[in-house]
Design a protein around this motif. Structure first.
Motif, short mmCIF file in Angstrom:
data_model
loop_
_atom_site.label_atom_id
_atom_site.label_comp_id
_atom_site.label_asym_id
_atom_site.label_seq_id
_atom_site.Cartn_x
_atom_site.Cartn_y
_atom_site.Cartn_z
N ARG A 8 -5.93 1.02 -3.01
CA ARG A 8 -6.78 0.34 -3.99
C ARG A 8 -5.93 -0.66 -4.78
O ARG A 8 -4.87 -0.31 -5.28
N GLY A 9 -6.43 -1.86 -4.91
CA GLY A 9 -5.71 -2.87 -5.65
C GLY A 9 -6.38 -4.22 -5.50
O GLY A 9 -7.36 -4.35 -4.77
N HIS A 10 -5.85 -5.22 -6.19
CA HIS A 10 -6.45 -6.54 -6.10
C HIS A 10 -5.36 -7.59 -5.94
O HIS A 10 -4.19 -7.37 -6.27
N ASP A 43 0.83 -1.21 0.00
CA ASP A 43 0.00 0.00 0.00
C ASP A 43 0.86 1.26 0.00
O ASP A 43 0.47 2.30 -0.53
N LYS A 102 -3.55 -7.60 -1.67
CA LYS A 102 -3.64 -6.59 -2.72
C LYS A 102 -2.26 -6.24 -3.27
O LYS A 102 -1.27 -6.27 -2.54
N HIS A 103 -2.24 -5.87 -4.54
CA HIS A 103 -1.07 -5.31 -5.23
C HIS A 103 0.01 -6.31 -5.60
O HIS A 103 0.90 -5.99 -6.39
N TYR A 107 -13.14 0.63 -5.16
CA TYR A 107 -12.17 0.11 -6.13
C TYR A 107 -12.90 -0.72 -7.17
O TYR A 107 -13.73 -1.57 -6.82
#
Length: 403
Positions: free
Chosen positions: A369-371, A28, A70-71, A344
């Motif tokens: 924000r991310g997956h 993050d 995430k990411h 997101y």
């Protein structure tokens, strides 16, 4: 502008929650995180089936894994094969941080301990998430969140009016262990900037949960006793308590200096006769707290919470707030205003509401924000573009079931 860790590369060899959340927090903040997963099954967190009912969301995606990863880039390796370990060694040589959360001795047996990686990269930060710390008779014991809560004392500190240990759902020992591990990594990175050398970092369930309860622990070590598990019905300071309102919602008061507010508070709630009541003078109020709480229970039960919030806001300088449930948080205007949750557009799941950044940096804010990656999604990319493997090498290693 990106995050403060732009340009930092992290190898994430972790599973479940404590380790993955630590590396996600660093992602993050802008770090590149390459997640190493077991070649056949991947992170077991991908297969979790029960969480808040069901862990499976649209398209078979797993809520638990999405929440913790995430990411990241995912590469799938068989680390029991020397060729798989060689890939990790080559990654370590060009990375800043290596994070793992396996039982004591596992990494060393595979040739992935600090002593194995530091000669390849003396600047590397080697971070381990453990259950009970790196030393002591239980340092090699396995741990999960439940045991982290049990061993740290918090199960006997939360809850009121009971002698039964109480477990807190949501993986808070894992979350706190992750926070402290990320904190340690950041400190080690800062030290490396000044000294040029890497080092080992360990953060455990036990140590992290003790830090979370710092004041209570130090009350025991200095004063000789921890805080008691009291009920709201016999709180020593009735203005440091919570009350049910007419609409069955709760309001919380936090006036740590009750004498400062007592006169105005009594007038605002429509009970001026309490001001001079001998039971509730400054010296006597604590001894008669239970009786006062009964009175305040009746007072607050007479009006809905929103009305009490307006009254307290408009007619004095009191310290109070609503008592939320977790389900209330996404709609709390204060949460929204500070982007503690964010929207997101997930490429597979559509619009999702995710945790935002709990810490605000004005110039390098990071990006929450991310997956999460598909299993093994970036194996070939990392090997060819970062590590210099040829496509023939990739084909050979895939055929040999190394990747």
């Amino acid at each position: 502008m990106g995050g403060p860790l732009d340009g930092i590369r992290i190898i994430d060899w972790t599973i479940w929650q404590q380790g993955p959340v630590a590396t996600q927090m660093l992602a993050d903040l802008g770090a590149e995180v390459i997640k190493i997963e077991e070649r056949e099954r991947g992170d077991p967190g991908r297969g979790l089936t029960a969480a808040a009912g069901s862990a499976t969301v649209k398209g078979g995606r797993n809520f638990y894994f999405e929440a913790n990863n995430k990411h990241k880039k995912s590469i799938a390796l068989d680390l029991k094969r020397p060729e798989g370990r060689e890939i990790v060694h080559r990654l370590a040589a060009c990375s800043d941080v290596f994070v793992q959360n396996f039982r004591k001795g596992v990494a060393q047996r595979l040739g992935l301990g600090y002593a194995d990686l530091a000669p390849l990269n003396p600047r590397i930060i080697y971070a381990s998430a453990s259950g009970y710390g790196p030393e002591g008779p239980d340092s090699g014991e396995p741990s999960f969140d439940y045991l982290g809560q049990a061993r740290s004392g918090i199960m006997n500190a939360v809850g009121s009016g009971t002698t039964t240990p109480t477990y807190i759902y949501g993986g808070i020992a894992d979350q706190m262990g992750a926070i402290m591990l990320a904190y340690g990594v950041l400190a080690a990175l800062f030290a490396r900037e000044r000294t040029g050398i890497g080092q080992e970092v360990d953060a455990s369930h036990l140590g992290s949960m003790m830090a979370l309860q710092g004041l209570n622990v130090v009350a025991r070590t200095i004063l000789g006793s921890e805080f008691p598990r009291i009920t709201r019905a016999n709180a020593y300071n009735p203005l440091w308590n919570h009350y049910r309102c007419a609409d069955d919602k709760w309001i919380s008061l936090a006036m740590l200096q009750p004498d400062r507010y007592w006169k105005d508070f009594c007038e605002v709630i429509g009970k001026p006769e309490l001001i001079e009541d001998p039971r509730f003078t400054a010296n006597a109020r604590g001894w008669n707290a239970a009786a006062l709480i009964v009175i305040l229970d009746e007072v607050f039960a007479a009006r809905p919470r929103d009305e009490w919030m307006r009254i307290l806001k408009s007619r004095g300088d009191f310290i109070y707030t609503v008592v939320n449930s977790v389900s209330d948080l996404p709609d709390d205007p204060q949460v929204r205003a500070n982007e503690y949750i964010v929207e997101y557009d997930h490429p597979a799941l559509g619009n999702l509401t995710l945790l935002g950044m709990p810490v605000k940096l004005s110039k390098t804010p990071g990006e929450p924000r991310g997956h999460a990656p598909e299993f093994g999604e970036h194996t070939e990319l990392v090997m060819t573009e970062l590590l210099g493997y040829s496509w023939d090498d990739v084909a050979r290693l895939r055929e040999a079931n190394v990747i």
